[in-house]
Design an enzyme around this catalytic site. Structure first.
Site, mmCIF file in Angstrom:
data_model
loop_
_atom_site.group_PDB
_atom_site.id
_atom_site.type_symbol
_atom_site.label_atom_id
_atom_site.label_comp_id
_atom_site.label_asym_id
_atom_site.label_seq_id
_atom_site.Cartn_x
_atom_site.Cartn_y
_atom_site.Cartn_z
ATOM 1 N N HIS A 244 0.826 -1.205 0.000
ATOM 2 C CA HIS A 244 0.000 0.000 0.000
ATOM 3 C C HIS A 244 0.862 1.257 0.000
ATOM 4 O O HIS A 244 0.516 2.258 -0.625
ATOM 5 C CB HIS A 244 -0.921 0.001 1.232
ATOM 6 C CG HIS A 244 -1.962 -1.072 1.192
ATOM 7 N ND1 HIS A 244 -3.294 -0.805 0.991
ATOM 8 C CD2 HIS A 244 -1.871 -2.414 1.326
ATOM 9 C CE1 HIS A 244 -3.985 -1.933 0.999
ATOM 10 N NE2 HIS A 244 -3.140 -2.916 1.210
ATOM 11 N N GLN B 15 13.092 -3.059 -6.593
ATOM 12 C CA GLN B 15 12.451 -3.758 -7.713
ATOM 13 C C GLN B 15 12.209 -2.856 -8.911
ATOM 14 O O GLN B 15 12.333 -3.295 -10.061
ATOM 15 C CB GLN B 15 11.127 -4.376 -7.250
ATOM 16 C CG GLN B 15 10.385 -5.119 -8.355
ATOM 17 C CD GLN B 15 9.320 -6.035 -7.825
ATOM 18 O OE1 GLN B 15 9.622 -7.035 -7.188
ATOM 19 N NE2 GLN B 15 8.063 -5.684 -8.077
ATOM 20 N N HIS C 289 4.411 -13.345 -7.947
ATOM 21 C CA HIS C 289 3.144 -13.751 -7.328
ATOM 22 C C HIS C 289 1.954 -13.015 -7.930
ATOM 23 O O HIS C 289 0.816 -13.321 -7.612
ATOM 24 C CB HIS C 289 3.202 -13.509 -5.829
ATOM 25 C CG HIS C 289 3.308 -12.050 -5.461
ATOM 26 N ND1 HIS C 289 4.272 -11.213 -5.987
ATOM 27 C CD2 HIS C 289 2.568 -11.268 -4.634
ATOM 28 C CE1 HIS C 289 4.118 -10.004 -5.485
ATOM 29 N NE2 HIS C 289 3.095 -10.005 -4.677
ATOM 30 N N ASN D 198 0.910 -4.293 -7.801
ATOM 31 C CA ASN D 198 2.077 -3.424 -7.957
ATOM 32 C C ASN D 198 3.103 -4.065 -8.886
ATOM 33 O O ASN D 198 3.610 -3.427 -9.816
ATOM 34 C CB ASN D 198 2.730 -3.149 -6.594
ATOM 35 C CG ASN D 198 1.914 -2.215 -5.740
ATOM 36 O OD1 ASN D 198 1.160 -1.382 -6.230
ATOM 37 N ND2 ASN D 198 2.041 -2.355 -4.427
ATOM 38 N N SER D 199 3.419 -5.332 -8.629
ATOM 39 C CA SER D 199 4.405 -6.025 -9.460
ATOM 40 C C SER D 199 3.912 -6.174 -10.894
ATOM 41 O O SER D 199 4.690 -6.058 -11.845
ATOM 42 C CB SER D 199 4.714 -7.404 -8.867
ATOM 43 O OG SER D 199 5.398 -7.278 -7.636
ATOM 44 N N GLU E 267 4.273 -2.817 -12.615
ATOM 45 C CA GLU E 267 5.685 -2.521 -12.849
ATOM 46 C C GLU E 267 6.209 -3.316 -14.042
ATOM 47 O O GLU E 267 6.954 -2.785 -14.879
ATOM 48 C CB GLU E 267 6.487 -2.813 -11.578
ATOM 49 C CG GLU E 267 6.219 -1.802 -10.459
ATOM 50 C CD GLU E 267 6.705 -2.264 -9.104
ATOM 51 O OE1 GLU E 267 7.362 -3.328 -9.046
ATOM 52 O OE2 GLU E 267 6.419 -1.588 -8.099
ATOM 53 N N GLY F 104 -5.865 -14.429 -3.101
ATOM 54 C CA GLY F 104 -6.489 -13.124 -3.284
ATOM 55 C C GLY F 104 -6.574 -12.691 -4.730
ATOM 56 O O GLY F 104 -6.824 -13.492 -5.640
ATOM 57 N N ASP F 105 -6.338 -11.400 -4.961
ATOM 58 C CA ASP F 105 -6.454 -10.837 -6.309
ATOM 59 C C ASP F 105 -5.347 -11.331 -7.239
ATOM 60 O O ASP F 105 -5.454 -11.181 -8.458
ATOM 61 C CB ASP F 105 -6.426 -9.308 -6.241
ATOM 62 C CG ASP F 105 -5.068 -8.768 -5.815
ATOM 63 O OD1 ASP F 105 -4.590 -9.171 -4.736
ATOM 64 O OD2 ASP F 105 -4.486 -7.949 -6.554
ATOM 65 N N GLN F 106 -4.295 -11.926 -6.669
ATOM 66 C CA GLN F 106 -3.204 -12.435 -7.507
ATOM 67 C C GLN F 106 -3.718 -13.461 -8.522
ATOM 68 O O GLN F 106 -3.226 -13.536 -9.652
ATOM 69 C CB GLN F 106 -2.133 -13.078 -6.625
ATOM 70 C CG GLN F 106 -1.517 -12.133 -5.607
ATOM 71 C CD GLN F 106 -0.788 -12.867 -4.502
ATOM 72 O OE1 GLN F 106 -0.474 -14.058 -4.634
ATOM 73 N NE2 GLN F 106 -0.524 -12.193 -3.387
#
Length: 479
Positions: A18, A345, A360, A364-365, A368, A383-385
Site C-alpha cells: 500500500h 524492484q 506472485h 504493484n508487481s 511494474e 487473493g487478487d493475484q
C-alpha cells in the site's frame, strides 16, 4: 520559501504493497505543484527510516517538480515490538480504535503549524480515514491499489449483481460486464466458499464501506489497459485511472531518491550490469507471500537446473533469518544466481539484463512489469493475484502461467525449468509475449506523458483540489 501551496495529506495503510503506490501518487501530486504530506503509522515509519536515509518525521521538504513532499506519522497506540503486531485480526481492531483520534490530532497539528490540510487521500484498507476527513469538513479521495477488474469483481459480489460460487455450487463461472468469463479458480480467492481467510474477506469488502464519502476514487491503472471494464463500472462507481504511477515521474531526479522500502534494499545493479541484455530471470513474491518448504525446494532446484542466471528475492520467515532455501543451494548456484532479502524492484525491472519476472502477480508487481515491458511467469498464491494471473496470460498476453491451481498444490522443479526455458528460448510463444509486453510498455508511457489519458485525469483532480481549497476558509500552507 514563501509560496502558498495547497496542502494534501496522504494516509497509507501500514503495509509495503500500500505504501509503494501511495508514495508514488504523493510524488506525482507534488510534481503538479502541491505540498504533499505522506503519513502512515509510527511503527512503519521506524522501519522506513532504518531502510531509507531520507525518510524523516521532521519538516524537511523535498522539492519535486513544482511542489514539495514531506513526511509525518501517527501512532497506532502500540510499541514497535508489541507481541500482537503480526496478528492481523488484533491489529486491525487496534488500528481502527486508535487510528481515527491519532489522525485527527495530526491534521489539527498541521493547521496549527500553518499547513492547513485541504484534501485527504488514503488506501481503502483504512475506511475510517474517510470518516475523519468528512467529520473535519475536508474533501477526501481514495487510491484503489488493485486492478479495475478486481474492483468490479468485488463490487458485483458485494452488491449481489452477479452469481458467484457457493458451497452448493462451488465450480460455477462468473460473467461480469467488460470482462472475460471467469472460472471459479480465476476469481479472487477470498470470495470462494470455504476460504480460510475470512477476516481478509471482511477487510477487503470493507473497502467499499465509505467510498460514497470520497470525492475521487482513483486507481493505479490506465484507460488503455482496462477500457472495457472502466466503461462498465464507471456508471456504478466513478473511478479514475491515474497510472501506472510507477512510470509517472521516474525521470525526475528529485523524486527517485525518496523510497518507501520497509527493509534495507541490496544494490543489485552492479551484478546485473555484468550480464547480457535479456538474460537474467528475476524472481520475487513480494512482501507478504512466503512459500512453504517443499515449494521453496522445488523452485530453488528448478532455477538451478534452468542454467540461466537469476536474481531471487527471498524474505526471511517471520521472526527468523531462515529463508527455507535447500541445504547447499547457495554453494551450488555460485556464479549463476544471486539471492537477496530485498532489492529496489523498480530499478531491477528497468534494467536491460532482465529477461522475465517470476512473480506472485500482486498488482504493484504486475503494473511494474507492464510498464517496463518485462514478460511474466505468473505464480499467484491467493487473493487478487489469482485474477491478475488470468489477465496476464489470457487478456494482456504478457505471460505464462506456472502451476495453475488445477495442476495441484506443488509446482515441481521440472515445471519451473520448463516455463523458464519456454520464456527464454526465443520460440514463437516467447516472441509473441515479448511483442505484447513492449506494446503495453509503450501504452503505459503514453498514458502518463504530458497530455496522456492518466496525466489528464490527475491534472483534473489537482485542479479540483485547488478549486475546493480556494472555497475553504483560512490560509493555505506557507512552505
Amino acid at each position: 520559501m514563501g509560496s502558498d501551496l495547497v496542502h494534501v495529506l496522504l494516509v497509507s495503510f501500514p503495509a509495503q504493497g500500500h505504501i509503494n503506490p501511495l508514495l508514488r501518487l504523493a510524488k506525482r501530486l507534488a510534481s503538479k505543484g502541491l505540498l504533499v504530506t505522506f503519513s502512515t503509522t509510527e511503527a512503519i515509519a521506524h522501519m522506513m527510516q532504518k531502510a531509507n536515509n531520507n525518510i524523516t518525521a521532521t519538516n524537511t521538504l523535498t522539492p519535486i517538480g513544482k511542489g514539495y513532499l514531506r513526511f509525518d506519522f501517527f501512532s497506532d497506540g502500540w510499541d514497535v515490538d508489541h507481541p500482537q503486531r503480526n496478528d492481523l485480526d488484533a491489529y486491525m481492531v487496534q488500528l481502527n480504535s486508535v487510528g481515527p483520534t491519532s489522525l485527527a490530532d495530526l491534521i489539527e497539528r498541521q493547521a496549527s503549524e500553518g499547513r492547513r490540510v485541504s484534501c485527504v487521500i488514503n488506501n481503502p484498507f483504512s475506511p475510517w480515514v474517510l470518516d475523519v476527513a468528512t467529520d473535519m469538513g475536508i474533501p477526501c479521495g481514495v487510491l484503489w491499489v488493485q486492478s479495475c477488474a478486481v474492483f468490479s469483481t468485488y463490487y458485483h459480489y458485494l452488491h449481489n449483481l452477479a452469481k458467484f460460487p457457493t458451497s452448493s455450487e462451488p465450480h460455477i463461472s462468473v460473467q461480469l460486464p467488460g470482462m472475460p468469463l471467469l472460472k471459479a479458480d480465476d476469481l479472487p480467492s477470498f470470495l470462494l466458499p470455504g476460504t480460510p481467510y475470512g477476516c481478509l474477506t471482511e477487510l477487503i469488502l470493507g473497502q467499499f464501506k465509505n467510498l460514497s464519502k470520497a470525492s475521487w476514487v482513483m486507481v493505479d491503472s490506465f484507460d488503455e489497459l482496462e477500457n472495457s471494464i472502466l466503461e462498465s463500472i464507471s456508471p456504478l462507481v466513478p473511478i479514475t485511472p491515474i497510472g501506472p504511477l510507477f512510470k509517472s515521474i521516474d525521470t525526475e531526479s528529485d523524486s527517485t531518491s525518496v523510497r518507501g522500502d520497509m527493509w534495507k534494499a541490496v544494490d543489485c545493479l552492479e551484478w546485473l550490469d555484468s550480464h547480457s541484455p535479456a538474460s537474467v530471470i528475476y524472481i520475487s513474491f513480494g512482501s507478504v507471500v512466503v512459500l512453504g518448504g517443499d515449494q521453496m525446494e522445488e523452485m530453488a532446484w528448478g532455477l538451478r537446473n534452468s542454467k540461466r542466471p537469476f536474481l531471487w528475492v527471498v524474505r526471511p520467515t517471520e521472526n527468523s533469518a531462515d529463508t527455507r532455501l535447500p541445504k547447499g543451494f547457495l554453494e551450488e548456484i555460485e556464479g549463476q544466481g544471486k539471492v537477496v532479502q530485498w532489492c529496489p524492484q523498480d530499478r531491477v525491472l528497468s534494467h536491460p539484463s532482465i529477461a522475465c519476472f517470476v512473480t506472485h502477480c500482486g498488482w504493484n508487481s504486475t503494473m511494474e512489469s507492464l510498464s517496463c515491458g518485462i514478460p511474466i511467469i505468473a505464480f499467484p498464491q491467493w487473493g487478487d493475484q489469482i485474477t491478475n494471473a488470468k489477465f496476464i496470460s489470457d487478456v494482456y498476453g504478457v505471460g505464462l502461467r506456472l502451476g495453475h491451481p488445477k495442476g495441484g498444490p506443488l509446482v515441481t522443479r521440472g515445471e519451473v525449468e520448463r516455463c523458464v526455458a519456454e520464456m527464454t528460448d526465443g520460440g514463437p510463444k516467447a516472441e509473441e509475449i515479448k511483442k505484447n509486453s513492449m506494446k503495453w510498455k509503450e501504452a503505459a508511457v503514453k498514458a502518463v506523458s504530458i497530455g496522456g489519458s492518466s496525466d489528464k485525469n490527475i491534472q483534473a483532480i489537482v485542479d479540483d483540489v485547488r478549486g475546493r481549497a480556494e472555497n475553504q476558509n483560512g490560509p493555505k500552507a506557507d512552505v
